[in-house]
Design an enzyme around this catalytic site. Structure first.
Site, PDB file in Angstrom:
ATOM      1  CG  ASP A 118      73.690  91.527  77.348  1.00  0.00           C
ATOM      2  OD1 ASP A 118      74.006  90.676  76.494  1.00  0.00           O
ATOM      3  OD2 ASP A 118      73.105  91.232  78.419  1.00  0.00           O
TER       4      ASP A 118
ATOM      5  CG  LEU B  88      74.940  92.870  81.877  1.00  0.00           C
ATOM      6  CD1 LEU B  88      75.809  93.676  82.840  1.00  0.00           C
ATOM      7  CD2 LEU B  88      75.812  91.865  81.105  1.00  0.00           C
TER       8      LEU B  88
ATOM      9  CB  ALA C  39      69.204  90.694  72.998  1.00  0.00           C
ATOM     10  CB  ALA C  40      67.027  85.633  72.399  1.00  0.00           C
TER      11      ALA C  40
ATOM     12  CB  THR D 194      67.112  79.069  66.442  1.00  0.00           C
ATOM     13  OG1 THR D 194      67.231  77.667  66.682  1.00  0.00           O
ATOM     14  CG2 THR D 194      65.692  79.466  66.805  1.00  0.00           C
ATOM     15  CG  ASP D 195      68.466  74.278  64.265  1.00  0.00           C
ATOM     16  OD1 ASP D 195      68.096  74.716  65.369  1.00  0.00           O
ATOM     17  OD2 ASP D 195      69.281  73.337  64.148  1.00  0.00           O
ATOM     18  CD  GLU D 196      65.842  74.711  69.498  1.00  0.00           C
ATOM     19  OE1 GLU D 196      64.782  74.599  70.138  1.00  0.00           O
ATOM     20  OE2 GLU D 196      66.968  74.707  70.035  1.00  0.00           O
TER      21      GLU D 196
ATOM     22  CE1 TYR E  55      65.483  80.459  71.999  1.00  0.00           C
ATOM     23  CE2 TYR E  55      65.512  78.279  70.982  1.00  0.00           C
ATOM     24  CZ  TYR E  55      66.041  79.548  71.107  1.00  0.00           C
ATOM     25  OH  TYR E  55      67.121  79.925  70.339  1.00  0.00           O
TER      26      TYR E  55
ATOM     27  CE  LYS F 285      65.769  83.374  68.268  1.00  0.00           C
ATOM     28  NZ  LYS F 285      66.603  84.595  68.524  1.00  0.00           N
TER      29      LYS F 285
ATOM     30  CG  ASN G  82      75.972  78.597  67.757  1.00  0.00           C
ATOM     31  OD1 ASN G  82      76.628  79.591  67.511  1.00  0.00           O
ATOM     32  ND2 ASN G  82      74.940  78.254  66.998  1.00  0.00           N
TER      33      ASN G  82
ATOM     34  CE  LYS H 128      55.663  68.936  81.368  1.00  0.00           C
ATOM     35  NZ  LYS H 128      54.876  70.094  81.839  1.00  0.00           N
TER      36      LYS H 128
HETATM   37  P1  NAD Z   1      72.706  83.576  75.604  1.00  0.00           P
HETATM   38  O1  NAD Z   1      71.532  83.172  76.457  1.00  0.00           O
HETATM   39  O2  NAD Z   1      74.063  83.074  75.950  1.00  0.00           O
HETATM   40  O3  NAD Z   1      72.803  85.167  75.556  1.00  0.00           O
HETATM   41  C1  NAD Z   1      71.689  85.992  75.438  1.00  0.00           C
HETATM   42  C2  NAD Z   1      72.110  87.402  75.820  1.00  0.00           C
HETATM   43  O4  NAD Z   1      70.978  88.266  75.662  1.00  0.00           O
HETATM   44  C3  NAD Z   1      72.563  87.522  77.281  1.00  0.00           C
HETATM   45  O5  NAD Z   1      73.778  88.250  77.346  1.00  0.00           O
HETATM   46  C4  NAD Z   1      71.428  88.270  77.960  1.00  0.00           C
HETATM   47  O6  NAD Z   1      71.854  89.074  79.045  1.00  0.00           O
HETATM   48  C5  NAD Z   1      70.893  89.106  76.799  1.00  0.00           C
HETATM   49  N1  NAD Z   1      69.481  89.488  76.983  1.00  0.00           N
HETATM   50  C6  NAD Z   1      68.458  88.671  77.341  1.00  0.00           C
HETATM   51  N2  NAD Z   1      67.325  89.393  77.436  1.00  0.00           N
HETATM   52  C7  NAD Z   1      67.644  90.672  77.107  1.00  0.00           C
HETATM   53  C8  NAD Z   1      66.890  91.866  77.008  1.00  0.00           C
HETATM   54  N3  NAD Z   1      65.575  91.903  77.270  1.00  0.00           N
HETATM   55  N4  NAD Z   1      67.536  93.007  76.621  1.00  0.00           N
HETATM   56  C9  NAD Z   1      68.873  92.998  76.366  1.00  0.00           C
HETATM   57  N5  NAD Z   1      69.639  91.895  76.464  1.00  0.00           N
HETATM   58  C10 NAD Z   1      69.017  90.745  76.825  1.00  0.00           C
HETATM   59  O7  NAD Z   1      72.291  83.171  74.116  1.00  0.00           O
HETATM   60  P2  NAD Z   1      73.201  82.663  72.902  1.00  0.00           P
HETATM   61  O8  NAD Z   1      73.327  81.203  73.001  1.00  0.00           O
HETATM   62  O9  NAD Z   1      74.397  83.527  72.805  1.00  0.00           O
HETATM   63  O10 NAD Z   1      72.223  82.960  71.686  1.00  0.00           O
HETATM   64  C11 NAD Z   1      72.266  84.207  70.991  1.00  0.00           C
HETATM   65  C12 NAD Z   1      71.190  84.201  69.917  1.00  0.00           C
HETATM   66  O11 NAD Z   1      71.398  83.105  69.039  1.00  0.00           O
HETATM   67  C13 NAD Z   1      69.764  84.039  70.471  1.00  0.00           C
HETATM   68  O12 NAD Z   1      68.920  84.876  69.740  1.00  0.00           O
HETATM   69  C14 NAD Z   1      69.449  82.579  70.220  1.00  0.00           C
HETATM   70  O13 NAD Z   1      68.072  82.397  70.037  1.00  0.00           O
HETATM   71  C15 NAD Z   1      70.224  82.332  68.937  1.00  0.00           C
HETATM   72  N6  NAD Z   1      70.623  80.928  68.739  1.00  0.00           N
HETATM   73  C16 NAD Z   1      71.424  80.306  69.648  1.00  0.00           C
HETATM   74  C17 NAD Z   1      71.811  78.991  69.429  1.00  0.00           C
HETATM   75  C18 NAD Z   1      72.720  78.267  70.372  1.00  0.00           C
HETATM   76  O14 NAD Z   1      73.038  77.098  70.127  1.00  0.00           O
HETATM   77  N7  NAD Z   1      73.198  78.872  71.446  1.00  0.00           N
HETATM   78  C19 NAD Z   1      71.363  78.300  68.291  1.00  0.00           C
HETATM   79  C20 NAD Z   1      70.544  78.974  67.394  1.00  0.00           C
HETATM   80  C21 NAD Z   1      70.195  80.293  67.618  1.00  0.00           C
END
Ligand code: NAD
Length: 322
Positions: A33, A35, A80-81, A123-125, A147, A151, A177, A271
């Site tokens: 990560d 961070l 990671a995203a 993601t569903d998006e 975003y 994805k 989530n 938007k």
């Molecule tokens: P989050 O933003 O809480 O966590 C993302 C993590 O990725 C963070 O710990 C960040 O430090 C790390 N990160 C970001 N860029 C990075 C990089 N370049 N290298 C290494 N680490 C990096 O996100 P989340 O809500 O836990 O989502 C996790 C995954 O699930 C994502 O891929 C997101 O697209 C997908 N997702 C999330 C949801 C939701 O409701 N939260 C829904 C559908 C899909």
């Protein structure tokens, strides 16, 4: 099994790492990560003492680092995203860099290392807005926000490594989530923490946008079913079974926090705000026996309680009241 979990200091990834390490077994988990603002080392406090856990701070776009790490593991579960739609509207560059280029960097490393399985968390998006019915895995992708578009690009690139190179890639597309350790910029933790501080909550537009809510326990359940029993090259939708308008969600949150509608401030709509997301999760139910187990109102009450009990976690992350 040696599992590399990218983004494992974030909301869902950390719950995944805690879940894997919280149960008996020999699985070893490495979290990679960067961070960013969304990654929080405290999310991993519970597992830091485990002999089966390792943390590496680094960027998934760093090919040298990623190449070495992937080669030491059997499987990758890729969370990671950059994940916040509003931030992608304000500035999309980091979304393209991390979500698209970072995923491709990981996939190249997986290919070179002969990785066993790569689970890509999408993601569903990516399906875009669905006014009626529910998106199925074979539906065309019509993402609308930067975003969602980043994805969708990473999701398709991941699948292309299966079709072109035969890499065992499995893609999950889940709905919104909710749960503990959720960064307080997203609607549920934002509203809870504002209400706990007696601050108003900002409701976009008329609040008629619909989202399906999935508890993180159920999301982790779905990912585990796909990692251990899914088929290479396949996509699996993971839904929560609770579709709510943002207005209804707001009512439930106000109720759970003992506040009234006077605490709602109507703000200009986001938007390009998609009206509705909805996934058909019949495939993962039929093939792998997935069923969401968490009742939404119970899950929401537990989430509110967690924020009430864990002010030290979220207070430093909130913007000061204006
Ligand atoms: P989050 O933003 O809480 O966590 C993302 C993590 O990725 C963070 O710990 C960040 O430090 C790390 N990160 C970001 N860029 C990075 C990089 N370049 N290298 C290494 N680490 C990096 O996100 P989340 O809500 O836990 O989502 C996790 C995954 O699930 C994502 O891929 C997101 O697209 C997908 N997702 C999330 C949801 C939701 O409701 N939260 C829904 C559908 C899909």
């Amino acid at each position: 099994m040696k599992i590399l979990v990218t983004g494992g200091a974030g909301f869902i990834g950390s719950h995944y790492a805690r879940t894997l390490l919280g149960r008996d077994g020999a699985d070893q988990v490495t979290v990679l990560d960067k961070l960013t603002y969304a990654g929080n080392p405290a999310n991993l406090d519970e597992v830091r003492g485990s002999g089966r856990f390792q943390f590496v701070q680094g960027d998934i776009c760093d090919a040298g680092l990623v190449g070495g790490l992937v080669a030491e593991h059997d499987q990758v579960v890729h969370f990671a995203a950059e994940s916040h739609v509003d931030r992608s509207i304000a500035s999309a560059a980091e979304f393209v860099r991390t979500n698209v280029a970072g995923t491709q960097t990981l996939l190249d490393a997986a290919l070179r290392a002969g990785l066993e399985t790569f689970v890509h968390v999408s993601t569903d998006e990516v399906y875009g807005s669905v006014p009626e019915g529910s998106s199925r895995e074979a539906d065309p992708l019509r993402p609308t926000s930067p975003y969602a578009a980043s994805k969708a690009a990473s999701d398709l690139i991941a699948l292309s490594y299966h079709h072109t190179h035969g890499l065992d890639v499995r893609v999950t597309r889940c709905s919104n989530n909710y749960g503990h350790h959720h960064y307080p910029e997203k609607v549920i933790p934002l509203f809870i923490t504002n209400l706990l501080d007696r601050r108003k909550v900002p409701l976009y537009g008329d609040g008629r946008n619909v989202r399906d809510w999935l508890h993180i326990d159920d999301h982790v359940q779905g990912i585990e079913l796909v990692r251990t029993g899914g088929r290479p090259g396949e996509v699996y939708n993971i839904g929560g079974g609770t579709e709510l308008t943002n207005r209804r969600l707001t009512e439930l949150l106000l109720e759970a926090c003992g506040a009234g509608w006077d605490m709602v401030e109507h703000v200009e709509d986001r938007k390009g705000h998609d009206l509705r997301y909805s996934v058909d999760w019949g495939k993962i139910r039929g093939e792998l026996g997935y069923e969401p187990r968490k009742d939404f109102e119970q899950g929401l009450a537990e989430t509110v309680k967690w924020y009430l009990d864990n002010r030290a976690w979220w207070e430093p992350l909130k913007a000061p009241a204006t």
